[in-house]
Design an enzyme around this catalytic site. Structure first.
Site, PDB file in Angstrom:
ATOM      1  N   ASN A 137      -4.904   2.231 -13.272  1.00  0.00           N
ATOM      2  CA  ASN A 137      -3.953   1.297 -12.657  1.00  0.00           C
ATOM      3  C   ASN A 137      -2.556   1.876 -12.812  1.00  0.00           C
ATOM      4  O   ASN A 137      -2.266   2.567 -13.791  1.00  0.00           O
ATOM      5  CB  ASN A 137      -4.025  -0.054 -13.367  1.00  0.00           C
ATOM      6  CG  ASN A 137      -3.048  -1.070 -12.794  1.00  0.00           C
ATOM      7  OD1 ASN A 137      -2.931  -1.225 -11.575  1.00  0.00           O
ATOM      8  ND2 ASN A 137      -2.318  -1.767 -13.661  1.00  0.00           N
ATOM      9  N   MET A 182      -3.815  -7.237  -7.060  1.00  0.00           N
ATOM     10  CA  MET A 182      -3.201  -8.370  -7.766  1.00  0.00           C
ATOM     11  C   MET A 182      -4.217  -9.364  -8.338  1.00  0.00           C
ATOM     12  O   MET A 182      -3.878 -10.519  -8.580  1.00  0.00           O
ATOM     13  CB  MET A 182      -2.217  -9.095  -6.833  1.00  0.00           C
ATOM     14  CG  MET A 182      -1.076  -8.220  -6.345  1.00  0.00           C
ATOM     15  SD  MET A 182      -0.168  -7.413  -7.689  1.00  0.00           S
ATOM     16  CE  MET A 182       0.735  -8.825  -8.320  1.00  0.00           C
ATOM     17  N   ARG A 183      -5.440  -8.933  -8.580  1.00  0.00           N
ATOM     18  CA  ARG A 183      -6.430  -9.789  -9.237  1.00  0.00           C
ATOM     19  C   ARG A 183      -6.781  -9.199 -10.588  1.00  0.00           C
ATOM     20  O   ARG A 183      -6.861  -7.976 -10.735  1.00  0.00           O
ATOM     21  CB  ARG A 183      -7.727  -9.892  -8.407  1.00  0.00           C
ATOM     22  CG  ARG A 183      -7.549 -10.367  -6.994  1.00  0.00           C
ATOM     23  CD  ARG A 183      -6.974 -11.755  -6.882  1.00  0.00           C
ATOM     24  NE  ARG A 183      -7.815 -12.792  -7.442  1.00  0.00           N
ATOM     25  CZ  ARG A 183      -7.428 -14.057  -7.594  1.00  0.00           C
ATOM     26  NH1 ARG A 183      -6.205 -14.428  -7.223  1.00  0.00           N
ATOM     27  NH2 ARG A 183      -8.237 -14.946  -8.125  1.00  0.00           N
ATOM     28  N   GLY A 220       0.776  -1.234   0.000  1.00  0.00           N
ATOM     29  CA  GLY A 220       0.000   0.000   0.000  1.00  0.00           C
ATOM     30  C   GLY A 220       0.805   1.280   0.000  1.00  0.00           C
ATOM     31  O   GLY A 220       0.315   2.320   0.459  1.00  0.00           O
ATOM     32  N   ASN A 227       1.519   2.990  -2.645  1.00  0.00           N
ATOM     33  CA  ASN A 227       0.797   3.891  -3.559  1.00  0.00           C
ATOM     34  C   ASN A 227      -0.468   4.433  -2.907  1.00  0.00           C
ATOM     35  O   ASN A 227      -0.821   5.598  -3.096  1.00  0.00           O
ATOM     36  CB  ASN A 227       0.489   3.184  -4.880  1.00  0.00           C
ATOM     37  CG  ASN A 227       1.710   3.147  -5.768  1.00  0.00           C
ATOM     38  OD1 ASN A 227       2.088   4.164  -6.349  1.00  0.00           O
ATOM     39  ND2 ASN A 227       2.347   1.992  -5.856  1.00  0.00           N
ATOM     40  N   HIS A 261       1.353   0.604 -13.221  1.00  0.00           N
ATOM     41  CA  HIS A 261       2.094  -0.614 -13.566  1.00  0.00           C
ATOM     42  C   HIS A 261       3.585  -0.292 -13.652  1.00  0.00           C
ATOM     43  O   HIS A 261       3.968   0.702 -14.278  1.00  0.00           O
ATOM     44  CB  HIS A 261       1.593  -1.169 -14.903  1.00  0.00           C
ATOM     45  CG  HIS A 261       2.283  -2.437 -15.282  1.00  0.00           C
ATOM     46  ND1 HIS A 261       1.935  -3.657 -14.746  1.00  0.00           N
ATOM     47  CD2 HIS A 261       3.335  -2.680 -16.105  1.00  0.00           C
ATOM     48  CE1 HIS A 261       2.734  -4.591 -15.231  1.00  0.00           C
ATOM     49  NE2 HIS A 261       3.597  -4.029 -16.060  1.00  0.00           N
TER      50      HIS A 261
HETATM   51  C1  GRF Z   1       3.357  -1.063  -7.500  1.00  0.00           C
HETATM   52  O1  GRF Z   1       4.693  -0.981  -7.864  1.00  0.00           O
HETATM   53  C2  GRF Z   1       2.456  -1.150  -8.697  1.00  0.00           C
HETATM   54  O2  GRF Z   1       3.005  -0.643  -9.863  1.00  0.00           O
HETATM   55  C3  GRF Z   1       2.238  -2.614  -8.866  1.00  0.00           C
HETATM   56  O3  GRF Z   1       2.237  -3.142  -7.574  1.00  0.00           O
HETATM   57  C4  GRF Z   1       3.040  -2.329  -6.729  1.00  0.00           C
HETATM   58  C5  GRF Z   1       2.222  -2.067  -5.500  1.00  0.00           C
HETATM   59  O4  GRF Z   1       2.979  -1.488  -4.481  1.00  0.00           O
HETATM   60  N1  GRF Z   1       0.994  -2.840  -9.603  1.00  0.00           N
HETATM   61  P1  GRF Z   1       2.261  -0.863  -3.198  1.00  0.00           P
HETATM   62  O5  GRF Z   1       1.348  -1.933  -2.607  1.00  0.00           O
HETATM   63  O6  GRF Z   1       1.495   0.339  -3.637  1.00  0.00           O
HETATM   64  O7  GRF Z   1       3.375  -0.539  -2.264  1.00  0.00           O
END
Ligand code: GRF
Length: 204
Positions: free
Chosen positions: A106, A89-90, A11, A13, A108
């Site tokens: 999203n 992750m789904r 988390g 982000n 990525h």
């Molecule tokens: C991020 O790097 C994102 O690009 C990818 O999963 C990671 C999630 O990191 N889809 P966090 O849970 O936000 O630390």
């Protein structure tokens, strides 16, 4: 605009979105609910600490449609109008994404269309590319395939591991994602076919 954030893990982000909201730089976006498919995900504690409702919708034992219906119900309960995938992750099917046309983003950790799917930093290193980066994109029913909103390149160093590259990529994500979410909430993103432009925004 009420936002739902879908998470599965750490988390960081989500934390960047929370911090942006606290600074006043997410408005008119407002974090209304955080939903995790993983019970105990650290992201849930970040939401709770910020007084944002945190909900678990465990995917285990559910087929995709039933899982997505529960996600949709959790979002509807909080009157969510747009969705941010922040380390979720789904895979989401058309059943879910068609409910939020051009209203799901999203982040990525690669320069799409290179290295979609899991472990993008490791894929980049294994392929020997010298540049990777961050892509923020709209989500459609194609995995990591929706229209691209913003990209920032990150150099791949000779001594990088997947972890060191991912850390530098995440540093950029944490700045880029909240700004893109603000633009989405402000109605500043226009999408014609695959091409997204930033319209009517403040000067950059
Ligand atoms: C991020 O790097 C994102 O690009 C990818 O999963 C990671 C999630 O990191 N889809 P966090 O849970 O936000 O630390």
């Amino acid at each position: 605009m009420k936002l739902g954030v879908l998470v599965s893990g750490t988390g960081t982000n989500l934390q960047a979105l929370i911090d942006a909201q606290l600074r006043g730089s997410l408005a008119p976006g407002e974090l209304a609910v955080v939903v995790s498919n993983t019970p105990g995900a650290p992201a849930l504690a970040r939401a709770t600490a910020a007084n944002i409702p945190a909900v678990v919708v465990d995917h285990r034992g559910l087929d995709r449609l039933a899982f997505e219906d529960r996600l949709l119900a959790a979002l509807a309960e909080h009157a969510v109008e747009a969705v941010v995938l922040a380390g979720f992750m789904r895979v989401l099917t058309a059943h879910f994404v068609e409910r939020f046309p051009h209203r799901i983003v999203n982040t990525h950790p690669s320069l799409l269309p290179a290295f979609p799917g899991k472990d993008a930093p490791a894929q980049a290193i294994a392929h020997g590319v010298k540049l990777s980066g961050v892509t923020i994109h709209f989500v459609d029913a194609n995995l990591d395939g929706g229209p691209i909103i913003e990209q920032v390149a990150v150099a791949v160093h000779a001594d990088d591991t997947a972890a060191t590259l991912h850390a530098r990529i995440q540093h950029i994500e944490h700045q880029l994602l909240p700004e893109v979410v603000r633009r989405l909430a402000a109605g500043e993103l226009s999408c014609q076919g695959r091409v997204v432009t930033h319209v009517g925004g403040r000067a950059e």
